[in-house]
Design a protein around this motif. Structure first.
Motif, PDB file in Angstrom:
ATOM      1  N   LYS A 168     -16.639  75.337  11.639  1.00 41.57           N
ATOM      2  CA  LYS A 168     -15.949  75.313  10.350  1.00 41.57           C
ATOM      3  C   LYS A 168     -16.582  74.289   9.421  1.00 41.57           C
ATOM      4  N   TYR A 197     -21.632  80.998  22.979  1.00 38.67           N
ATOM      5  CA  TYR A 197     -20.727  80.117  22.232  1.00 38.67           C
ATOM      6  C   TYR A 197     -21.205  78.669  22.284  1.00 38.67           C
ATOM      7  N   SER A 240     -18.267  71.655  15.879  1.00 38.20           N
ATOM      8  CA  SER A 240     -18.058  72.266  17.194  1.00 38.20           C
ATOM      9  C   SER A 240     -17.230  73.544  17.115  1.00 38.20           C
ATOM     10  N   ILE A 241     -16.391  73.667  16.096  1.00 37.05           N
ATOM     11  CA  ILE A 241     -15.584  74.886  15.956  1.00 37.05           C
ATOM     12  C   ILE A 241     -16.148  75.809  14.880  1.00 37.05           C
ATOM     13  N   MET A 282     -22.451  76.376  19.124  1.00 32.34           N
ATOM     14  CA  MET A 282     -21.664  75.169  18.882  1.00 32.34           C
ATOM     15  C   MET A 282     -22.552  73.921  18.896  1.00 32.34           C
ATOM     16  N   PHE A 285     -16.247  67.416  15.120  1.00 29.64           N
ATOM     17  CA  PHE A 285     -15.201  68.375  15.459  1.00 29.64           C
ATOM     18  C   PHE A 285     -15.337  69.668  14.653  1.00 29.64           C
TER      19      PHE A 285
END
Length: 499
Positions: free
Chosen positions: A34, A262, A31-32, A266, A28
């Protein structure tokens, strides 16, 4: 037995829940885009452990040498004690200075950065300038031409050394002991042991403390990190395949390009977690832009993953099967890439034509090229092929430098298969690297493509702290070209005429 089986099932269920939570949180966050900073903290802890291991190995080696010198004569032991004092002082150096030759060196690698041969800063086979004495015209006008020639001969005789006539023999012996080409296709030299048993020195058994640390590290790498990384890699490939397939259904336009950028960043961000990569990008204001060509030094297939985590690129290369083929077909669905058959790669005009067609559209992603054409061991930059520099567009140089202390990213394709290489990457501690974006460069007026390629190569080598070599990296697969041999013969004949 039933009670034992019940206990094992209960224990596995307890461990499975936090493992799945850890896996999902990693995917997760990736994927963002961070990060919680856990990987960088993990790298700092590893550095502390490596430093402790270095000191422990040094201490054991010093004690071994001290016990050996106790049985020898006093005069010899005094010299050894003096060398031990030097070694003790060296042990206080920072980790980046690592172990010195009279201390301890990593034995599983050769010729990565520490050379056995100390060559002169000139091409040994090129002719030397003739030593002509400076003559003061005012004070030496009365000297005849014959006397001046005699002086030159005498000066040559007085400056004569044995190696004056043995330069070619000297160069040949140096090449036999350690040449500048084959040493670039072996693992990079490590100055201190990184707790991996990819060495034959047996450092893990030098003390019980180091043995315990190595066993703990072995358990972490093979029973925790490896399963986790394999699952992340599998999920990342599946996610990339699904996302690119969906992007392929979007009609061409600005929206598709935005979504593709994007999705690419990602998906490659998720894949980078499968090798615990820690990447630091420098000078991001020089990040390659649409319609240009990005050129970088080449160490391994991971170079693509390293750069795609920060920007979207179009790729160029030969069609592959297997794992690489799956990735190629997935990427081709979402964005324009250039894949060649083996027969087409040899047609340089066709390749340049495809490059010009791609760069002529300013909305296409920058195309990523590795002009060396083969993987080098992260210590040097070898000859750039001139094809990508004949297109006539903006070149965005990028320098990539991996930290081999945590894991050697170099792929020796003649020794390891792709699956074996991926296994080595996933069982390493981490893949740590720095990426420098250099200012864009363009071909100068009157500058040849070869000179332009060499100028870009020199800039990349200087920024990445790499050795700038003129040799063709394909020498690891093919024999030297006939032109190189003829050039050396020509230089030799010139030298004979000058004697």
């Amino acid at each position: 037995m039933a009670l034992l089986a019940t206990g094992l099932n209960f224990l596995s269920s307890i461990l499975l829940v936090p493992f799945m939570m850890l896996l999902l949180s990693i995917i997760f966050l990736a994927s963002i885009g961070k990060s919680l900073g856990v990987r960088r903290l993990y790298v700092k802890v590893l550095l502390m452990i490596f430093e402790y291991g270095r000191k422990d190995i040094e201490l054991a080696q010093n004690e071994k040498r001290k016990n050996k010198t106790d049985s020898e004569d006093e005069g010899y032991s005094e010299g050894v004690i003096e060398s031990e004092v030097v070694t003790k002082n060296q042990s206080n150096t920072p980790l980046k200075d690592a172990l010195k030759p009279n201390g301890l060196t990593n034995g599983h690698v050769k010729n990565g950065g520490n050379n056995l041969i100390s060559r002169e800063d000139r091409h040994i086979l090129l002719p030397d300038p003739v030593n002509v004495p400076i003559v003061d015209e005012k004070s030496e006008e009365h000297i005849s031409d014959d006397e001046i020639k005699e002086r030159k001969v005498q000066e040559k005789i007085s400056n004569f050394q044995l190696n004056t006539i043995l330069d070619y023999t000297k160069a040949g012996m140096e090449a036999i002991i350690e040449d500048q080409v084959t040493s670039r296709f072996e693992a990079e030299e490590l100055k201190n042991w990184n707790l991996l048993i990819r060495t034959n020195r047996g450092y893990e058994f030098i003390s019980w403390k180091l043995t315990f640390i190595w066993l703990c590290g072995f358990f972490v790498r093979y029973f925790l990190l490896l399963p986790l990384r394999i699952i992340i890699c599998f999920c990342g490939v599946q996610w990339l395949t699904i996302c690119t397939a969906l992007v392929g259904y979007i009609p061409p336009g600005d929206f598709k390009r935005l979504v593709n950028k994007y999705v690419a960043i990602m998906c490659f961000g998720v894949l980078s977690r499968s090798i615990s990569s820690v990447i630091t990008y420098h000078n991001v204001e020089n990040r390659p832009k649409e319609g240009g060509i990005c050129v970088a030094n080449h160490t391994s297939p991971i170079d693509v993953l390293t750069l795609m985590c920060d920007n979207c690129y179009s790729l160029i290369g030969q069609r592959h099967g297997g794992f690489l083929g799956i990735l190629q077909r997935a990427l081709a669905r979402a964005s324009p890439h250039i894949w060649f058959e083996r027969s087409e790669v040899r047609d340089k005009k066709f390749v340049i034509k495809r490059l010009k067609e791609h760069t002529s559209d300013p909305k296409n992603p920058p195309i990523l090229i590795f002009p060396e054409g083969t993987c080098i061991n992260n210590t040097s930059v070898m000859q750039f092929k001139k094809g990508s520099f004949e297109v006539g567009t903006v070149i965005y140089p990028v320098a990539i430098k991996y930290d081999a202390r945590f894991g050697d990213a170099f792929w020796n394709s003649s020794k390891y298969s792709m699956l074996h290489y991926l296994y080595m990457m996933m069982t390493s501690w981490a893949i740590v690297c720095d990426v420098w974006y250099l200012p864009p460069m363009q071909k100068k007026e009157g500058e040849s493509s070869i000179d332009f390629a060499n100028r870009v190569k020199s800039a990349i080598a200087k920024q990445g702290g790499l050795v700038d070599l003129v040799w063709d990296g394909q020498l690891k697969r093919y024999k030297a070209k006939k032109e190189w041999k003829e050039r050396q013969q020509e230089e030799f004949s010139k030298r004979l005429k000058m004697e």
